[in-house]
Design a protein around this motif. Sequence first.
Motif, short mmCIF file in Angstrom:
data_model
loop_
_atom_site.label_atom_id
_atom_site.label_comp_id
_atom_site.label_asym_id
_atom_site.label_seq_id
_atom_site.Cartn_x
_atom_site.Cartn_y
_atom_site.Cartn_z
N TRP A 174 49.19 34.87 31.70
CA TRP A 174 48.05 35.75 31.91
C TRP A 174 48.36 37.24 32.03
O TRP A 174 47.46 38.03 32.21
N GLN A 216 41.81 37.83 22.67
CA GLN A 216 40.99 37.80 23.88
C GLN A 216 41.85 38.02 25.12
O GLN A 216 43.07 37.87 25.09
N ASP A 217 41.16 38.35 26.21
CA ASP A 217 41.79 38.46 27.53
C ASP A 217 42.90 39.50 27.56
O ASP A 217 44.05 39.22 27.91
N GLN A 272 42.80 41.99 29.63
CA GLN A 272 42.48 42.71 30.86
C GLN A 272 43.72 43.22 31.60
O GLN A 272 43.61 44.11 32.44
N HIS A 307 35.13 39.38 30.42
CA HIS A 307 35.61 38.78 29.17
C HIS A 307 35.87 39.88 28.16
O HIS A 307 34.94 40.59 27.76
N THR A 308 37.12 40.04 27.74
CA THR A 308 37.51 41.11 26.83
C THR A 308 37.93 40.53 25.49
O THR A 308 38.59 39.49 25.42
N CYS A 336 33.51 44.03 25.70
CA CYS A 336 33.73 43.48 27.04
C CYS A 336 32.39 43.02 27.61
O CYS A 336 31.38 43.72 27.46
N TRP A 394 37.98 31.62 35.12
CA TRP A 394 37.30 32.91 35.03
C TRP A 394 37.85 33.92 36.02
O TRP A 394 37.83 35.13 35.75
N ARG A 442 40.51 35.75 34.30
CA ARG A 442 40.05 36.69 33.29
C ARG A 442 39.42 37.95 33.89
O ARG A 442 39.38 38.99 33.25
N ARG A 457 38.46 41.25 36.14
CA ARG A 457 39.15 42.41 36.74
C ARG A 457 38.11 43.45 37.14
O ARG A 457 37.19 43.77 36.39
#
Length: 335
Positions: free
Chosen positions: A74, A120-121, A123, A153-154, A278, A321, A324, A326
Amino acid sequence: PTSAQVSVAPHSGRFCYTLDNDLLTTEQRQFYEDNGYLLIKNLVSDEDIERFRYKAVAWGELWEAGDGWVLPTWTFPLVCRKEFTRICKREVKPPGIMIMKDESLKSQFGQSEKVVNKVQDFQEDEELFRYCTLPEVLKYVECFTGPNIMAMHTMLINKLPDSDKQTFLHPMHQDLHYFPFRPASRIVCAWTAMERAHQDNGCLVVQPGTHKTSLKPHGYPERESKTNKLFHGLLDEDEKIPKVHLVMEKGDTVFFHPLLIHGSGINRTSGFRKSISCHFASSECHYIDVKNTTQEDLEKEMQEMVCKKYDATSVELKDIWNFRARLVQGERINL
């Protein structure tokens, strides 16, 4: 029930989907109220767009999860565009992002960026995450979420040239289908074009006013070609509802409600249509239990995918979640 209760937070006056603010005009608020989206022209500068374009991630070990997915750990740092190309070629193996690929193209292009459809993700990538903290973006986000803002969600989307199989057609859907938090009215997506988006290269398509409807059942569309993982769509699409193609120039940004029905067409050009987005939410939103709703199948799919990858016996959707999410502004309260 098709979903957990979707409630609209009470506001003063005639507006249900925006908060009182000094930024949006009455006409803009009414447009969002009626249509569920608002397009702001030339919001993000060329300088910022180019910084996002040429920044990617690399180091560590890359783990294959199959079915076109890469699910590393992550956290991750950043490097330049050249490193992104090296990632796609498997010359380096970064942890921390989720990379969506079209496995059917590997035989033609091998491990290159020509098979990467979405990152994705991001962050934890300080450079790409700058998008989520741009003052010009956040000042609009706050009109929908309030002052306590979470990036939930990025995504950096690299829409590939498509074939007749329409592999990268993203069926019409509602983003709230993916989200186990509420209320919907305190969630908004900011989606910025990194180059001109139009019908030929698969721009966003929206059905205005559908944000006023309930969350509908979603699943994988029935078609001959293989569907990308988690590219869910409406199971019963109403073709009579008018659609609008959002033609956008580089730097244009659209803000839209998570219940707005939208999708994107295929890319009929030889180039790549890039965008960055985002989903923001008020940190005062709360997680919900999606058991016995149409979101339950999605929950199971995500849990099975993560458990298989990390050799875990169980994982809660809320925990996924939390990884994910921030905080970008204000105080972290519930999310």
